[in-house]
Design a protein around this motif. Sequence first.
Motif, PDB file in Angstrom:
ATOM      1  N   LEU A   1       0.801  -1.222   0.000  1.00 11.29           N
ATOM      2  CA  LEU A   1       0.000   0.000   0.000  1.00 11.29           C
ATOM      3  C   LEU A   1       0.835   1.275   0.000  1.00 11.29           C
ATOM      4  O   LEU A   1       0.625   2.177  -0.825  1.00 11.29           O
ATOM      5  CB  LEU A   1      -0.928  -0.018   1.220  1.00 11.29           C
ATOM      6  CG  LEU A   1      -1.917   1.129   1.381  1.00 11.29           C
ATOM      7  CD1 LEU A   1      -2.811   1.252   0.155  1.00 11.29           C
ATOM      8  CD2 LEU A   1      -2.769   0.905   2.626  1.00 11.29           C
TER       9      LEU A   1
ATOM     10  N   GLN B   1      -6.070  -2.156  -0.987  1.00 12.26           N
ATOM     11  CA  GLN B   1      -4.837  -2.057  -1.760  1.00 12.26           C
ATOM     12  C   GLN B   1      -4.999  -1.076  -2.914  1.00 12.26           C
ATOM     13  O   GLN B   1      -6.121  -0.765  -3.315  1.00 12.26           O
ATOM     14  CB  GLN B   1      -4.460  -3.434  -2.330  1.00 12.26           C
ATOM     15  CG  GLN B   1      -4.159  -4.481  -1.270  1.00 12.26           C
ATOM     16  CD  GLN B   1      -3.564  -5.733  -1.892  1.00 12.26           C
ATOM     17  OE1 GLN B   1      -4.104  -6.309  -2.829  1.00 12.26           O
ATOM     18  NE2 GLN B   1      -2.438  -6.167  -1.358  1.00 12.26           N
TER      19      GLN B   1
ATOM     20  N   LEU C   1      -8.544   2.275  -5.695  1.00 11.35           N
ATOM     21  CA  LEU C   1      -8.390   1.301  -4.615  1.00 11.35           C
ATOM     22  C   LEU C   1      -9.064  -0.022  -4.956  1.00 11.35           C
ATOM     23  O   LEU C   1     -10.030  -0.049  -5.720  1.00 11.35           O
ATOM     24  CB  LEU C   1      -8.994   1.851  -3.319  1.00 11.35           C
ATOM     25  CG  LEU C   1      -8.344   3.109  -2.740  1.00 11.35           C
ATOM     26  CD1 LEU C   1      -9.192   3.663  -1.605  1.00 11.35           C
ATOM     27  CD2 LEU C   1      -6.937   2.806  -2.248  1.00 11.35           C
TER      28      LEU C   1
ATOM     29  N   ILE D   1      -8.346   5.748   1.929  1.00 11.20           N
ATOM     30  CA  ILE D   1      -7.832   4.455   2.394  1.00 11.20           C
ATOM     31  C   ILE D   1      -8.419   4.134   3.770  1.00 11.20           C
ATOM     32  O   ILE D   1      -8.895   3.021   4.013  1.00 11.20           O
ATOM     33  CB  ILE D   1      -6.288   4.481   2.463  1.00 11.20           C
ATOM     34  CG1 ILE D   1      -5.691   4.577   1.064  1.00 11.20           C
ATOM     35  CG2 ILE D   1      -5.766   3.221   3.176  1.00 11.20           C
ATOM     36  CD1 ILE D   1      -4.189   4.822   1.048  1.00 11.20           C
TER      37      ILE D   1
END
Length: 357
Positions: free
Chosen positions: A20, A60, A287, A42
């Motif tokens: 990440l 991720q 993401l 995130i």
Amino acid sequence: MKLRFDRYEIAGSLGDLGTLLPLAVGLILINGLDSTATFLSIGLFYVLAGLYFGVTVPVQPMKVISAYAIASAMTGQQVAASGLWIGVLLLTSGITGTMTRVRSLVPQSTVRGVQLVTGILLFVEGIKFMLGCTSLQQAQGAGEPFLSVSSLGPIPVGIVLGVVGVIVILLLLESRVAPAALVVVVGGSVAGLALGGWRNLADFHVGLHLPQPLPFGLPTSTDLVFALTALALPQIPMTIGNAVVAQADLTREYFGDEEAKRSSPRALAVSMGLANVVTSFFGGMPLCHGAGGLAAHYRFGARTAGSNLMIGALFLVAGLLVGDQAVAVFSLLPFSVLGALLCFAGAQLAMMILDVK
């Protein structure tokens, strides 16, 4: 839903930082993505995914999009447009039930093959981080661009830190006293601070930071076409294989049918679709979920959605209170240490192939 908040869950929550953080930092520094929006998205995705799915769920970056965007130094507007496309495509496939039909057609051996290849790719990427030869490190002109010390004698400092990290993980991998990932992340951050990372914190300050809608303006038709053909469409096969089919399978393997019942291919596709539509509006990075991330979290100790809430809170605090300085804070953790974590996450995922006859 089980929630546990202890050192094992904390260690497990840190297990996927090797995937990440480097790509998030690269997209911010090279492609100009908004750090507040990136870290807030995130954090929110971690928290909301954990609360909905009720088990450990990874967050991720979209790896194909991120790697290509960083290597080609694409504009932030193009990256955001790719997130919008991928979000719409995943939402459509999830809502219409297409993802469920795809999963029913994929044999178990193929799922294991996807997990094997993804694990090998993660392992190789971890080695590259330790050697300092990833595209992000090359773009920055150094193996450890945020440290003032480049070598210890004739040996690059990244190799030294990476090897030490691997040894520590091997020694503590089964420890119930000192979880390996927690020791490596804390120790790596202390090493980064001592080796010159403190200089990045010279202008560090805390304040309230909020993302701005459409920071790059509305995407042009040229950007939309380019983002679809060069970024979104190449990402789709990996997302379906790794973040939908392989993750749904791995969740059942780790947590059992009852706890994993919400982690269906359809729900995973809708989850990623919603996340990307929202984050693209604020200029954050694309993401996804991913079997590699789940293997990393689980291998280093995560067993409940509590790990999601803790790592999500960390990123929310970084986005809200630190904002633009969040990159400086996270850069205290050397790339080579993240590479050590990535190697073990990749190995854990690749070994799922062992049950194939």
